[in-house]
Scaffold this active site. Structure first.
Site, PDB file in Angstrom:
ATOM      1  N   LYS A  24       0.804  -1.232   0.000  1.00 46.77           N
ATOM      2  CA  LYS A  24       0.000   0.000   0.000  1.00 46.77           C
ATOM      3  C   LYS A  24       0.837   1.283   0.000  1.00 46.77           C
ATOM      4  O   LYS A  24       0.435   2.289  -0.561  1.00 46.77           O
ATOM      5  CB  LYS A  24      -0.956   0.019   1.198  1.00 46.77           C
ATOM      6  CG  LYS A  24      -2.099  -0.969   1.076  1.00 46.77           C
ATOM      7  CD  LYS A  24      -3.085  -0.793   2.216  1.00 46.77           C
ATOM      8  CE  LYS A  24      -4.176  -1.844   2.153  1.00 46.77           C
ATOM      9  NZ  LYS A  24      -5.224  -1.628   3.164  1.00 46.77           N
ATOM     10  N   ASP A  79      -9.872   3.070   2.411  1.00 49.89           N
ATOM     11  CA  ASP A  79      -9.979   2.432   3.729  1.00 49.89           C
ATOM     12  C   ASP A  79     -10.670   3.353   4.738  1.00 49.89           C
ATOM     13  O   ASP A  79     -11.464   2.903   5.569  1.00 49.89           O
ATOM     14  CB  ASP A  79      -8.591   2.050   4.254  1.00 49.89           C
ATOM     15  CG  ASP A  79      -8.006   0.842   3.526  1.00 49.89           C
ATOM     16  OD1 ASP A  79      -8.793   0.001   3.045  1.00 49.89           O
ATOM     17  OD2 ASP A  79      -6.771   0.747   3.433  1.00 49.89           O
TER      18      ASP A  79
END
Ligand code: ATR
Length: 295
Positions: A82, A119
């Protein structure tokens, strides 16, 4: 066909092209995202596939650069990529910039990549849906952990108006780094004091993997948590962790982490496939079935 290959060949598709997306990770075979997106592809009659894309760290940049050439419309990015994928993006959304991490890539017509981070959205949307009466404005909350997941959760809690965010982490230094990176005034709590930190809190979030099957257990007393508080555990295997069982025994609302996974997937699906998908019981059932088959 192995489970999790989100393939949909329906003839009812209104799309002329066969659309490809996937999830980049290492390892990635346990990811539930192919089952999740595969469910939506079938549900909306879209001809396409969502594939697990196993890319080792040393080949990530080559893999990412090849997405456009291979005809991918985009991809999710999961552990451990990420942060590393940020530098491969031509442009970042403000949220990805703020979090310094990307979990969703959109391939542009020229092959360049836009990096987003959903997220934060996944967490706040799920929390709003699961605890509609919870108002964080002016209130104190406690977060356990200061890793990658905590980053999005803490930023989300700040966006929801939490006045005091207490963060208990085994490595105190990471809380200070998070505070600086997110430009937030976090209250660092010694890991040994985590149970006491719950006094006056309307919400507790466990952002560590403690309590997950195969991981050490989370040693925590909920005694100091006021009645009416909400307990959110990002772990979803098992669905009811010992922490959530303890919350239930105290008659506190407990929320499992599966919903965050489901909600974070929505913006990517909408961008890639042109349909805003819903998080509903059928999706949850499909993803849980895939998890049962995978384990
Ligand atoms: P993720 O991306 O899932 O958040 P991570 O970035 O590796 O994963 O973060 C894991 C979090 O769980 C960290 O807060 C970590 O604490 P440290 O910062 O001290 O490493 C926490 N964690 C992992 N194992 C732990 C353990 N046995 N006891 C306490 N905290 C633990």
């Amino acid at each position: 066909m192995p489970i999790g290959y989100g393939l949909s060949m329906t003839k009812t598709s209104t799309h002329s092209a066969f659309l490809l997306a996937g999830v980049l990770g290492w390892p990635v075979h346990h990811s539930l995202s192919p089952a999740l997106h595969g469910h939506w592809l079938a549900r909306h009659g879209i001809a396409g596939a969502y594939l697990p894309l196993a890319a080792p760290p040393e080949r990530l940049s080559v893999a990412v650069a090849g997405l456009g050439a291979l005809g991918f419309v985009g991809a999710n990015v999961t552990v451990p990529h990420k942060e590393a994928v940020v530098s491969a993006c031509a442009r970042l959304t403000p949220t990805a910039q703020r979090l310094g991490a990307v979990n969703t890539l959109m391939v542009q017509p020229d092959g360049g990549l836009v990096g987003d981070n959903t997220d934060l959205y996944g967490f706040t949307q799920h929390l709003r849906q699961a605890a509609p009466g919870l108002d964080l404005r002016g209130r104190s909350v406690t977060v356990l952990g200061a890793g990658g997941a905590a980053r999005a959760i803490i930023a989300g809690l700040a966006d929801l108006g939490a006045a005091e965010i207490r963060v208990a982490n085994r490595t105190a230094e990471k809380v200070h780094r998070l505070s600086a990176d997110l430009n937030l005034d976090l209250l660092a709590v010694d890991w040994a004091e985590r149970s006491d930190a719950l006094a006056d809190c309307v919400l507790l979030v466990n952002s560590t993997a403690l309590g997950m099957s195969g991981q050490p257990s989370l040693d925590l007393s909920l005694a100091a948590l006021p009645s009416g508080a909400v307990v959110y555990d990002i772990v979803y295997a098992p669905l009811e962790t010992p922490l959530l069982a303890a919350a239930r025994e105290r008659a506190l609302l407990g929320i499992d982490g599966l919903g965050m996974l489901l909600h974070q997937a929505r913006p990517g699906f909408a961008a890639w496939f042109g349909v805003q998908p819903q998080v509903d019981e059928a999706l949850r059932t499909a993803v849980l079935a895939a998890r049962a088959t995978a384990s």
